[in-house]
Design a protein around this motif. Structure first.
Motif, PDB file in Angstrom:
ATOM      1  N   LEU A 278       3.437   5.864  -4.161  1.00  0.00           N
ATOM      2  CA  LEU A 278       2.653   4.863  -4.956  1.00  0.00           C
ATOM      3  C   LEU A 278       1.116   5.896  -5.089  1.00  0.00           C
ATOM      4  O   LEU A 278       0.646   6.034  -4.182  1.00  0.00           O
ATOM      5  CB  LEU A 278       2.293   3.721  -4.085  1.00  0.00           C
ATOM      6  CG  LEU A 278       1.327   2.701  -4.914  1.00  0.00           C
ATOM      7  CD1 LEU A 278       1.640   2.123  -6.253  1.00  0.00           C
ATOM      8  CD2 LEU A 278       0.822   1.761  -3.904  1.00  0.00           C
ATOM      9  N   ARG A 279       0.914   6.104  -6.171  1.00  0.00           N
ATOM     10  CA  ARG A 279      -0.237   6.785  -6.590  1.00  0.00           C
ATOM     11  C   ARG A 279      -1.458   5.797  -6.828  1.00  0.00           C
ATOM     12  O   ARG A 279      -1.238   4.887  -7.580  1.00  0.00           O
ATOM     13  CB  ARG A 279      -0.066   7.648  -7.766  1.00  0.00           C
ATOM     14  CG  ARG A 279      -1.353   8.459  -7.730  1.00  0.00           C
ATOM     15  CD  ARG A 279      -0.943   9.845  -8.721  1.00  0.00           C
ATOM     16  NE  ARG A 279      -1.722  11.006  -8.854  1.00  0.00           N
ATOM     17  CZ  ARG A 279      -2.482  10.936  -9.893  1.00  0.00           C
ATOM     18  NH1 ARG A 279      -2.507  10.590 -10.767  1.00  0.00           N
ATOM     19  NH2 ARG A 279      -3.663  11.926  -9.729  1.00  0.00           N
ATOM     20  N   LEU A 280      -2.390   5.966  -6.124  1.00  0.00           N
ATOM     21  CA  LEU A 280      -3.610   5.119  -6.052  1.00  0.00           C
ATOM     22  C   LEU A 280      -4.978   5.798  -6.476  1.00  0.00           C
ATOM     23  O   LEU A 280      -4.833   6.815  -6.264  1.00  0.00           O
ATOM     24  CB  LEU A 280      -4.050   4.343  -4.520  1.00  0.00           C
ATOM     25  CG  LEU A 280      -2.809   3.452  -3.940  1.00  0.00           C
ATOM     26  CD1 LEU A 280      -2.891   3.623  -2.555  1.00  0.00           C
ATOM     27  CD2 LEU A 280      -2.743   2.138  -4.722  1.00  0.00           C
ATOM     28  N   GLU A 281      -5.746   4.957  -7.028  1.00  0.00           N
ATOM     29  CA  GLU A 281      -7.150   5.543  -7.478  1.00  0.00           C
ATOM     30  C   GLU A 281      -8.285   4.638  -6.562  1.00  0.00           C
ATOM     31  O   GLU A 281      -8.431   3.393  -6.901  1.00  0.00           O
ATOM     32  CB  GLU A 281      -7.331   5.561  -8.939  1.00  0.00           C
ATOM     33  CG  GLU A 281      -8.630   6.180  -9.253  1.00  0.00           C
ATOM     34  CD  GLU A 281      -8.816   6.198 -10.906  1.00  0.00           C
ATOM     35  OE1 GLU A 281      -8.308   5.374 -11.654  1.00  0.00           O
ATOM     36  OE2 GLU A 281      -9.939   6.927 -11.314  1.00  0.00           O
ATOM     37  N   GLY A 293     -12.065   3.214 -12.059  1.00  0.00           N
ATOM     38  CA  GLY A 293     -11.693   4.434 -11.139  1.00  0.00           C
ATOM     39  C   GLY A 293     -12.843   5.250 -11.080  1.00  0.00           C
ATOM     40  O   GLY A 293     -13.603   5.638 -11.658  1.00  0.00           O
ATOM     41  N   THR A 294     -12.626   6.065 -10.039  1.00  0.00           N
ATOM     42  CA  THR A 294     -13.712   6.876  -9.260  1.00  0.00           C
ATOM     43  C   THR A 294     -13.188   8.397  -9.511  1.00  0.00           C
ATOM     44  O   THR A 294     -14.035   9.414  -9.517  1.00  0.00           O
ATOM     45  CB  THR A 294     -14.136   7.093  -7.948  1.00  0.00           C
ATOM     46  OG1 THR A 294     -13.013   7.075  -7.125  1.00  0.00           O
ATOM     47  CG2 THR A 294     -14.746   5.546  -7.502  1.00  0.00           C
ATOM     48  N   GLY A 295     -11.733   8.402 -10.035  1.00  0.00           N
ATOM     49  CA  GLY A 295     -11.226   9.670 -10.389  1.00  0.00           C
ATOM     50  C   GLY A 295     -10.593  10.361  -9.038  1.00  0.00           C
ATOM     51  O   GLY A 295     -10.174  11.493  -8.948  1.00  0.00           O
ATOM     52  N   GLU A 296     -10.877   9.670  -7.864  1.00  0.00           N
ATOM     53  CA  GLU A 296     -10.350  10.262  -6.667  1.00  0.00           C
ATOM     54  C   GLU A 296      -8.888   9.662  -6.452  1.00  0.00           C
ATOM     55  O   GLU A 296      -8.927   8.258  -6.277  1.00  0.00           O
ATOM     56  CB  GLU A 296     -11.535   9.950  -5.618  1.00  0.00           C
ATOM     57  CG  GLU A 296     -11.139  10.489  -4.087  1.00  0.00           C
ATOM     58  CD  GLU A 296     -12.272   9.655  -3.196  1.00  0.00           C
ATOM     59  OE1 GLU A 296     -11.793   9.612  -2.022  1.00  0.00           O
ATOM     60  OE2 GLU A 296     -12.994   9.235  -3.635  1.00  0.00           O
ATOM     61  N   PHE A 297      -7.889  10.188  -5.988  1.00  0.00           N
ATOM     62  CA  PHE A 297      -6.661   9.662  -5.912  1.00  0.00           C
ATOM     63  C   PHE A 297      -5.938   9.868  -4.636  1.00  0.00           C
ATOM     64  O   PHE A 297      -6.061  10.780  -3.811  1.00  0.00           O
ATOM     65  CB  PHE A 297      -5.703  10.409  -6.948  1.00  0.00           C
ATOM     66  CG  PHE A 297      -5.978   9.996  -8.376  1.00  0.00           C
ATOM     67  CD1 PHE A 297      -5.605   8.833  -8.990  1.00  0.00           C
ATOM     68  CD2 PHE A 297      -6.774  10.748  -9.124  1.00  0.00           C
ATOM     69  CE1 PHE A 297      -6.179   8.541 -10.044  1.00  0.00           C
ATOM     70  CE2 PHE A 297      -7.326  10.588 -10.473  1.00  0.00           C
ATOM     71  CZ  PHE A 297      -6.963   9.509 -11.009  1.00  0.00           C
ATOM     72  N   GLU A 298      -5.035   9.007  -4.045  1.00  0.00           N
ATOM     73  CA  GLU A 298      -4.253   9.253  -2.966  1.00  0.00           C
ATOM     74  C   GLU A 298      -2.674   8.809  -3.158  1.00  0.00           C
ATOM     75  O   GLU A 298      -2.652   7.734  -4.118  1.00  0.00           O
ATOM     76  CB  GLU A 298      -4.819   8.769  -1.733  1.00  0.00           C
ATOM     77  CG  GLU A 298      -4.709   7.387  -1.582  1.00  0.00           C
ATOM     78  CD  GLU A 298      -5.278   6.693  -0.259  1.00  0.00           C
ATOM     79  OE1 GLU A 298      -6.329   6.682  -0.065  1.00  0.00           O
ATOM     80  OE2 GLU A 298      -4.289   6.731   0.499  1.00  0.00           O
ATOM     81  N   THR A 299      -1.941   9.230  -2.568  1.00  0.00           N
ATOM     82  CA  THR A 299      -0.351   8.665  -2.682  1.00  0.00           C
ATOM     83  C   THR A 299       0.161   8.437  -1.488  1.00  0.00           C
ATOM     84  O   THR A 299      -0.023   9.171  -0.523  1.00  0.00           O
ATOM     85  CB  THR A 299       0.335   9.971  -3.482  1.00  0.00           C
ATOM     86  OG1 THR A 299      -0.023  10.479  -4.713  1.00  0.00           O
ATOM     87  CG2 THR A 299       1.716   9.717  -3.578  1.00  0.00           C
ATOM     88  N   LEU A 300       0.755   7.384  -1.621  1.00  0.00           N
ATOM     89  CA  LEU A 300       1.409   6.860  -0.376  1.00  0.00           C
ATOM     90  C   LEU A 300       2.843   6.987  -0.333  1.00  0.00           C
ATOM     91  O   LEU A 300       3.367   6.597  -1.612  1.00  0.00           O
ATOM     92  CB  LEU A 300       1.176   5.155  -0.343  1.00  0.00           C
ATOM     93  CG  LEU A 300      -0.261   4.782  -0.057  1.00  0.00           C
ATOM     94  CD1 LEU A 300      -0.501   3.162   0.088  1.00  0.00           C
ATOM     95  CD2 LEU A 300      -0.893   5.368   1.374  1.00  0.00           C
TER      96      LEU A 300
END
Ligand SMILES: Cc1cc2nc3c(=O)[nH]c(=O)nc-3n(C[C@H](O)[C@H](O)[C@H](O)COP(=O)(O)OP(=O)(O)OC[C@H]3O[C@@H](n4cnc5c(N)ncnc54)[C@H](O)[C@@H]3O)c2cc1C
Ligand SMILES: NC(=O)c1ccc[n+]([C@@H]2O[C@H](COP(=O)([O-])OP(=O)(O)OC[C@H]3O[C@@H](n4cnc5c(N)ncnc54)[C@H](OP(=O)(O)O)[C@@H]3O)[C@@H](O)[C@H]2O)c1
Length: 433
Positions: A278-281, A293-300
């Motif tokens: 799951l890609r989150l911003e 969105g801030t343009g900073e992403f993380e993936t779970l």
């Protein structure tokens, strides 16, 4: 002058409407409560979490309404298949639509249709034993699961995922579902809010309960627990304090871990056939209060995504419906001449069970002031002519008795849900086993 009213839907809104009709009217009122399922109580039976036994006991209040002399339960009768609006207007002086909000909302992001990306509505129906969802529908074979949304339904779903099957053994969870919960491979649950702790929709009592699950460490990141400003209503302040206290705790090695996250919005569910991530911003609020969105992403690395982003009503054939509000347009409950609405279908999918009582009372005030009339036919004759034999209140009592017997046989709690229409209809002798 006596009045004949059809209430469509036997959830809290429908049953409180029936009660208000009988209590508020100076003249005698006959009320038929029509329900598509063989069982009454709507989300009290198929929504309220199985471990919330005291809330479920509201059914004991609702049953007293169905036992009133001028109130009848007609199960297995769906508006839109067995009967139409025209049929009901011919057989009753007034019709009150109380069919709730049966489907989930979507997030509208890529990957939402992958296998193991599922709606909380289906998951809730599964653990509640709703006949629309098979006990085989879910296999909890992923070590990491994301639950999107920070409302009370998300809290229910997270709690069921976090507890052990043994914790739920004394509840009415169907036995096959309990077996799947016992086989659960889930180790980490991520609960995702797209805004901050101060915006979360869950209530304090429900949030606190998450911290009491003995099988799971609850974790909050200190930076995500930070809330600026301090002038919040008591409930919200309570939520913030609980979340902050969790952010100061360290995990103690319990079998499962719950991460409550904030300021993250799902942007894509990854995978080819089933969910692989799951890609989150990261988000913030814009000056006009929107989530951006801030343009900073993380993936779970999750193998399952459960979206718990709200329920939604569905249009009833022949009944006005606003696709903007996803409710039936009404004025204090009046839809059109002799047609009324109450509950989630009237005001949208928010509010606790009790909210439907005052809501139903408003609709009934409007209805009684209108003094509608127009019944010219008999619903019993109409259904008989179509070969429809409604499930009666006595049939429902036989289903309840069979559920209590099953619980005794299995050595579990007060009742265990029968699963599937066939099992329920067999239990009340309506079909052969
Ligand atoms: C998962 C979940 C858990 C909840 N837990 C709690 C809780 O713990 N405490 C609390 O206070 N509130 C809780 N709520 C909120 C509460 O359940 C609702 O406020 C309430 O059920 C809404 O009542 P309703 O009668 O409008 O809808 P429902 O309860 O959904 O009832 C609608 C009924 O209409 C029937 N129906 C639908 N279509 C037709 C048709 N075409 N013909 C005939 N019948 C039809 C349905 O089968 C159903 O029985 C919960 C909600 C959800 C979603
Ligand atoms: N124990 C109880 O009393 C109990 C139990 C269950 C349900 N209920 C009641 O039933 C009602 C429905 O509950 P609910 O949890 O389904 O709905 P809800 O309270 O409206 O919560 C929905 C959640 O989903 C989030 N959301 C919506 N769209 C999203 C998106 N596109 N992406 C990410 N997140 C999104 C919302 O965030 P935003 O706020 O940012 O929109 C919110 O956190 C509520 O009134 C609830 O209190 C009560």
């Amino acid at each position: 002058m006596s009045l004949r009213v059809a209430v469509v839907g036997s959830g809290p809104a429908g049953i409180y409407t029936a009660e208000a009709l009988v209590k508020q009217s100076a003249d005698p009122v006959d009320v038929d409560v029509l329900e598509r399922l063989p069982t009454p109580y709507g989300l009290v039976r198929y929504g309220v979490a199985p471990d919330h036994t005291s809330i479920k006991s509201i059914a004991n209040y609702l049953r007293k309404v169905l036992e009133l002399p001028r109130v009848r339960f007609l199960g297995g009768v769906t508006l839109g298949s067995e009967v139409s609006v025209e049929d009901l207007l011919a057989c009753y002086d007034a019709v009150v639509y109380c069919t709730g909000a049966m489907v989930d909302r979507k997030m509208g992001i890529p990957g939402e249709d992958l296998l193991s990306s599922v709606a909380a509505t289906d998951f809730v129906n599964w653990y509640c034993g709703h006949p629309d969802v098979s006990p085989e529908a879910f296999e909890l074979d992923s070590p990491e699961v994301a639950v999107i949304g920070v409302g009370n339904v998300a809290v229910d779903v997270v709690r069921v995922l976090a507890k052990t099957a043994e914790d739920l053994r004394a509840t009415d969870v169907p036995d096959d579902v309990l077996a799947r919960l016992a086989d659960s491979q889930v180790k980490a649950i991520h609960m995702i809010g797209r805004r901050g702790p101060e915006h979360a929709k869950f209530t304090l009592k429900e949030l606190r309960e998450l911290g009491e699950v003995a099988n799971a460490d609850v974790c909050v990141r200190p930076d995500e627990a930070v809330v600026l400003g301090g002038d919040f209503p008591r409930q919200i302040k309570g939520n913030i304090d609980v979340l902050r206290s969790w952010s100061e705790r360290s995990p103690v090695g319990r079998p499962r871990r719950l991460d409550v996250r904030f300021w993250l919005r799902p942007v894509e569910i990854l995978g080819t056939t089933r969910v692989e991530g799951l890609r989150l911003e990261r988000t913030r609020l814009s000056e006009d209060g929107r989530v951006v969105g801030t343009g900073e992403f993380e993936t779970l690395p999750v193998g399952m995504v459960l979206r718990s982003v709200g329920y939604q009503s569905v249009p009833l054939p022949g009944v006005p419906f606003s696709t903007e509000t996803m409710t039936v347009p009404n004025l204090a409950g009046r839809v059109r001449d002799r047609e009324y609405v109450a509950g989630w279908l009237k005001r949208g999918p928010t509010g606790v069970i009790g909210t439907n009582k005052s809501d139903a009372a408003e609709t009934v005030r409007t209805l009684l002031a209108d003094a509608p009339s127009g019944a010219v036919a008999s619903i019993d004759e109409l259904l008989a002519a179509r070969g429809v034999r409604p499930v009666t209140y006595e049939d429902w009592q036989a289903i309840e008795a069979a559920e209590a017997d099953l619980a005794r046989t299995l050595g579990r709690g007060e009742r265990v849900k029968l699963v599937g229409l066939e099992a329920m209809l067999a239990a009340c002798g309506r079909i052969a086993t």
